[in-house]
Motif scaffolding. Structure first.
Motif, PDB file in Angstrom:
ATOM      1  N   LEU A 233     -33.473  -1.035   7.960  1.00  0.00           N
ATOM      2  CA  LEU A 233     -33.355  -1.152   9.416  1.00  0.00           C
ATOM      3  C   LEU A 233     -32.838  -2.530   9.805  1.00  0.00           C
ATOM      4  CD1 LEU A 233     -36.580   0.650  10.724  1.00  0.00           C
ATOM      5  CD2 LEU A 233     -34.210   1.298  11.190  1.00  0.00           C
ATOM      6  N   TRP A 234     -33.292  -3.553   9.097  1.00  0.00           N
ATOM      7  CA  TRP A 234     -32.799  -4.915   9.346  1.00  0.00           C
ATOM      8  C   TRP A 234     -31.277  -4.943   9.217  1.00  0.00           C
ATOM      9  CZ3 TRP A 234     -29.890  -8.436   6.705  1.00  0.00           C
ATOM     10  CH2 TRP A 234     -29.919  -9.766   7.146  1.00  0.00           C
ATOM     11  N   GLN A 237     -29.659  -3.088  12.166  1.00  0.00           N
ATOM     12  CA  GLN A 237     -29.787  -3.833  13.414  1.00  0.00           C
ATOM     13  C   GLN A 237     -28.995  -5.135  13.423  1.00  0.00           C
ATOM     14  OE1 GLN A 237     -34.304  -2.379  13.720  1.00  0.00           O
ATOM     15  NE2 GLN A 237     -33.779  -3.778  15.391  1.00  0.00           N
ATOM     16  N   HIS A 238     -28.436  -5.494  12.273  1.00  0.00           N
ATOM     17  CA  HIS A 238     -27.502  -6.611  12.216  1.00  0.00           C
ATOM     18  C   HIS A 238     -26.055  -6.116  12.241  1.00  0.00           C
ATOM     19  CE1 HIS A 238     -31.000  -9.077  11.365  1.00  0.00           C
ATOM     20  NE2 HIS A 238     -30.233 -10.153  11.501  1.00  0.00           N
ATOM     21  N   PRO A 263     -36.660   1.243  15.904  1.00  0.00           N
ATOM     22  CA  PRO A 263     -36.088  -0.023  15.423  1.00  0.00           C
ATOM     23  C   PRO A 263     -37.129  -1.129  15.316  1.00  0.00           C
ATOM     24  CG  PRO A 263     -34.742   0.939  17.161  1.00  0.00           C
ATOM     25  CD  PRO A 263     -36.027   1.718  17.138  1.00  0.00           C
ATOM     26  N   LEU A 269     -37.960  -8.891  13.945  1.00  0.00           N
ATOM     27  CA  LEU A 269     -36.702  -9.463  13.469  1.00  0.00           C
ATOM     28  C   LEU A 269     -36.817 -10.975  13.333  1.00  0.00           C
ATOM     29  CD1 LEU A 269     -34.139  -7.391  15.549  1.00  0.00           C
ATOM     30  CD2 LEU A 269     -34.485  -7.264  13.073  1.00  0.00           C
TER      31      LEU A 269
END
Length: 291
Positions: A233-234, A237-238, A263, A269
């Motif tokens: 997910l990291w 989301q980047h 998310p 984050l």
């Protein structure tokens, strides 16, 4: 979406280090049955033939209700295949191995030619001629999109001097211990979609808690996610597509399930963004020294 308007799946199956034909065919078939629609390979992985057989079986099976257009195939030019004529031959060989008349995305795997020292001045000549071949293959329709892999910002900037078609993808190692913010931003600014490989640090980030304790902090806050899912997910989301590899059904499903997960929050984050530069590291090859 790629710069040429094509839509590429954001989660795919990586196949690096998977060479046993029976294993590769089983994993690809299981992944497709689960809903994977992107298969990432390379001529250097030596598994294109097995992937081609697995996909052909699915396309020819009326029960699967799948056709070639449903699956996105990515492959790559090996460092030993650099050069215009070699690149043309490499793509034709990959087309035969994969049992298809087009490849959705074809990448230059490495910015240097094999057998030469990193400082060899001829690397640029080779990657330039390879890129011209990919441009011609793109125009011919044998590949639907073209890009690069393991290119640094310097290598990408250099391409503006000779490329008539700029790369649509840059596939590189990316995870919280190797976040590459400058490269990510450059790709974003130049409409180059980023694809992350080694999102789990070759497994080290999920097997050794001491390497990335911040990951455990996020895991403690998110009981609905595994450590692997947090890292994937990291990446998403980047702004990157992710291509984790797996060989067992449970792991394949776990990786694909990120598409239905909530998310990471800004706080979560931030936890993964607090890693000091001196602790950052990469687990795979890095092209910074390639001239």
């Amino acid at each position: 979406m790629l710069s040429n308007g094509l839509l590429m799946p954001s989660v795919g199956l990586g196949t690096w280090q998977q060479r046993d034909p029976e294993t590769v065919q089983r994993v690809v078939a299981q992944a497709v049955d689960m809903g994977y629609r992107l298969i990432d390979t390379a001529s250097a992985y030596r598994n294109e033939q097995s992937i081609g057989r697995a996909l052909a079986q699915k396309f020819n099976d009326s029960r699967s209700n799948l056709s070639r257009k449903d699956i996105w195939i990515t492959s790559k030019l090996a460092p030993k295949q650099h050069g215009y004529d070699q690149a043309i031959a490499a793509v034709n060989e990959s087309l035969t191995n994969l049992q298809t008349d087009y490849i959705d995305l074809y990448l230059i795997h490495w910015p240097g030619v094999s057998g030469r020292a990193p400082e060899y001045p001829g690397h640029r000549k080779y990657r330039e001629s390879s890129w011209k071949a990919l441009e011609d293959l793109y125009r011919s329709g044998k590949v639907r999109a073209i890009g690069v892999s393991n290119y640094t910002k310097r290598h990408l900037q250099e391409m503006s001097e000779y490329a008539k078609i700029l790369p649509m993808i840059n596939q590189c190692e990316l995870h919280p211990l190797f976040p590459q913010p400058d490269l990510l931003q450059y790709c974003k600014d130049n409409n180059i979609l980023f694809t992350a490989y080694a999102s789990l640090g070759e497994g080290a980030l999920i097997s050794d808690h001491a390497i990335l304790p911040e990951l455990q902090d996020v895991s403690n806050a998110r009981s609905d996610l595994t450590r692997a899912q947090i890292l994937l997910l990291w990446g998403l989301q980047h702004g990157a597509a992710v291509i984790p590899k797996a060989s067992i059904v449970a792991r394949l499903q776990e990786n694909l399930d990120i598409l239905s997960k909530k998310p990471l929050s800004d706080i979560e984050l931030d936890m993964l963004a607090s890693i000091p530069a001196e602790r950052q590291r990469h687990f795979c090859w890095h092209a910074e020294s390639v001239s």
